[in-house]
Design a protein around this motif. Structure first.
Motif, PDB file in Angstrom:
ATOM      1  N   SER A 276       7.923  -9.201  18.347  1.00 36.01           N
ATOM      2  CA  SER A 276       7.021  -8.979  17.213  1.00 36.01           C
ATOM      3  C   SER A 276       7.638  -7.988  16.211  1.00 36.01           C
ATOM      4  O   SER A 276       8.477  -7.158  16.568  1.00 36.01           O
ATOM      5  CB  SER A 276       5.675  -8.441  17.686  1.00 36.01           C
ATOM      6  N   PHE A 277       7.205  -8.079  14.968  1.00 39.24           N
ATOM      7  CA  PHE A 277       7.614  -7.124  13.936  1.00 39.24           C
ATOM      8  C   PHE A 277       6.574  -7.167  12.818  1.00 39.24           C
ATOM      9  O   PHE A 277       5.803  -8.126  12.690  1.00 39.24           O
ATOM     10  CB  PHE A 277       9.010  -7.431  13.385  1.00 39.24           C
ATOM     11  N   ALA A 278       6.560  -6.140  11.996  1.00 38.36           N
ATOM     12  CA  ALA A 278       5.638  -6.065  10.860  1.00 38.36           C
ATOM     13  C   ALA A 278       6.220  -5.079   9.856  1.00 38.36           C
ATOM     14  O   ALA A 278       7.234  -4.414  10.111  1.00 38.36           O
ATOM     15  CB  ALA A 278       4.254  -5.627  11.316  1.00 38.36           C
ATOM     16  N   LYS A 279       5.575  -4.996   8.700  1.00 38.44           N
ATOM     17  CA  LYS A 279       6.031  -4.050   7.694  1.00 38.44           C
ATOM     18  C   LYS A 279       4.828  -3.456   6.977  1.00 38.44           C
ATOM     19  O   LYS A 279       3.850  -4.163   6.668  1.00 38.44           O
ATOM     20  CB  LYS A 279       6.965  -4.727   6.692  1.00 38.44           C
TER      21      LYS A 279
ATOM     22  N   THR B 238      -2.585   1.057   1.173  1.00 37.04           N
ATOM     23  CA  THR B 238      -1.706   0.627   2.265  1.00 37.04           C
ATOM     24  C   THR B 238      -1.903  -0.862   2.534  1.00 37.04           C
ATOM     25  O   THR B 238      -3.041  -1.341   2.650  1.00 37.04           O
ATOM     26  CB  THR B 238      -2.013   1.408   3.554  1.00 37.04           C
ATOM     27  N   TYR B 239      -0.770  -1.568   2.623  1.00 37.95           N
ATOM     28  CA  TYR B 239      -0.801  -3.000   2.933  1.00 37.95           C
ATOM     29  C   TYR B 239       0.062  -3.265   4.163  1.00 37.95           C
ATOM     30  O   TYR B 239       1.094  -2.608   4.362  1.00 37.95           O
ATOM     31  CB  TYR B 239      -0.276  -3.830   1.760  1.00 37.95           C
ATOM     32  N   ILE B 240      -0.354  -4.252   4.960  1.00 34.58           N
ATOM     33  CA  ILE B 240       0.377  -4.627   6.173  1.00 34.58           C
ATOM     34  C   ILE B 240       0.842  -6.069   6.046  1.00 34.58           C
ATOM     35  O   ILE B 240       0.026  -6.976   5.846  1.00 34.58           O
ATOM     36  CB  ILE B 240      -0.499  -4.495   7.435  1.00 34.58           C
TER      37      ILE B 240
ATOM     38  N   LEU C 170      -6.934  -6.176  11.419  1.00 40.55           N
ATOM     39  CA  LEU C 170      -6.402  -7.368  10.751  1.00 40.55           C
ATOM     40  C   LEU C 170      -7.325  -8.543  11.083  1.00 40.55           C
ATOM     41  O   LEU C 170      -6.999  -9.422  11.891  1.00 40.55           O
ATOM     42  CB  LEU C 170      -4.963  -7.637  11.199  1.00 40.55           C
ATOM     43  N   ASP C 171      -8.514  -8.524  10.475  1.00 42.26           N
ATOM     44  CA  ASP C 171      -9.524  -9.567  10.741  1.00 42.26           C
ATOM     45  C   ASP C 171      -9.109 -10.901  10.138  1.00 42.26           C
ATOM     46  O   ASP C 171      -8.310 -10.958   9.202  1.00 42.26           O
ATOM     47  CB  ASP C 171     -10.881  -9.144  10.159  1.00 42.26           C
TER      48      ASP C 171
ATOM     49  N   LYS D 106      -0.624 -13.715   5.614  1.00 41.77           N
ATOM     50  CA  LYS D 106      -0.519 -12.630   6.608  1.00 41.77           C
ATOM     51  C   LYS D 106      -0.277 -11.256   5.962  1.00 41.77           C
ATOM     52  O   LYS D 106       0.357 -10.374   6.533  1.00 41.77           O
ATOM     53  CB  LYS D 106       0.598 -12.931   7.619  1.00 41.77           C
ATOM     54  N   MET D 107      -0.802 -11.104   4.733  1.00 43.45           N
ATOM     55  CA  MET D 107      -0.747  -9.804   4.048  1.00 43.45           C
ATOM     56  C   MET D 107      -2.171  -9.247   4.034  1.00 43.45           C
ATOM     57  O   MET D 107      -3.096  -9.896   3.544  1.00 43.45           O
ATOM     58  CB  MET D 107      -0.213  -9.952   2.629  1.00 43.45           C
ATOM     59  N   PHE D 108      -2.328  -8.013   4.597  1.00 51.49           N
ATOM     60  CA  PHE D 108      -3.655  -7.431   4.751  1.00 51.49           C
ATOM     61  C   PHE D 108      -3.717  -6.062   4.064  1.00 51.49           C
ATOM     62  O   PHE D 108      -2.770  -5.253   4.176  1.00 51.49           O
ATOM     63  CB  PHE D 108      -3.992  -7.234   6.231  1.00 51.49           C
TER      64      PHE D 108
END
Length: 262
Positions: free
Chosen positions: A168-171, A181-183, A216-217, A225-227
């Motif tokens: 897994s990875f994220a930014k 803030t965005y995920i 991340l609903d 996939k941008m929250f």
């Protein structure tokens, strides 16, 4: 198909004309036995056909025929021998009626095909409109996400996979001035049913202090996939854990999926 649809479709005319397949004839016959409206419509069509064919076959009664013979006597009292008209007119009338029925049946069949073509074209148009609306929405989301990624005021924090999910990875995109803030969670798998990803801002010293900044609903429904999560006022690291639906007051470290330092 409902009775009224059968009546309006033109298939009953084709049944009366004998232009349907054996299977279709049997289907209409059985339906007529069960549905009085269908049966009455078939009878009405048959009567109309009989009336039409009769109109093509005029004839004179025997009495009228004798009157015509009497009126045609010559001066020398000889009469012209007149033979009763043969049945060719009658047969010709029937032939004309049959041809007319076949022509009408063909037109009905073509009209049915045209209606189906129009219906299919309408369905295709609706599908294209839905696809266009979806792609337009995706385009808007992509443009909005590009603004986030390209904003030089945003600090990008890469979160690598941990023991619970090494691949897994994220930014994280964090604007320290506005605190927004965005995920970008494209590197996370879909969460199991009844579970949700929870994002934490972490203070590492003097002791590890996690603060929840959002869930991340609707993960599966978010194709980009941008929250957007809550504002982050301070952070030395960010982490994402898998928690029961609704979130947890503290992170479940055994379910830590990604982690990264600012």
């Amino acid at each position: 198909m409902e009775a009224q649809q059968y009546i309006e479709s033109g298939i009953l005319e084709l049944y009366v004309y004998g232009l349907l397949s054996e299977k279709e004839n049997l289907e209409i016959s059985e339906l007529a036995k069960k549905n009085p409206d269908i049966e009455n419509e078939i009878i009405s069509i048959e009567k109309a056909v009989m009336a039409l064919s009769s109109s093509f076959s005029p004839f004179h009664s025997a009495a009228n025929f004798e009157k015509i013979k009497a009126n045609l006597k010559l001066k020398d009292s000889k009469t012209i021998n007149i033979k009763e008209a043969s049945n060719w007119r009658h047969y010709a009338g029937w032939a004309a009626a049959v041809l007319l029925m076949l022509g009408f049946g063909y037109q009905t069949l073509e009209l049915t095909k045209s209606r189906q073509a129009v219906s299919e074209a309408g369905n295709e148009k609706n599908k294209i409109q839905r696809d266009y609306a979806y792609l337009s929405e995706q385009n808007r989301e992509t443009k909005k996400n590009l603004v986030i990624v390209r904003d030089i005021k945003n600090t990008g924090v890469t979160l690598g996979g941990q023991a619970a999910s090494p691949s897994s990875f994220a930014k994280v995109y964090w604007n320290k001035e506005t605190k927004t803030t965005y995920i970008d969670a494209a590197g996370l798998p879909d969460p199991p049913k009844g579970m949700v990803y929870q994002v934490w801002s972490l203070k590492l010293s003097p002791v590890l202090t996690p603060t929840s900044i959002g869930l991340l609903d609707n993960f599966k429904a978010n194709s980009q996939k941008m929250f957007a999560v809550s504002q982050t006022y301070s952070a030395e690291a960010f982490g994402i854990t898998l928690e029961p639906e609704g979130g947890s007051p503290t992170p479940t470290m055994e379910q830590l999926y990604t982690l990264g330092k600012v």
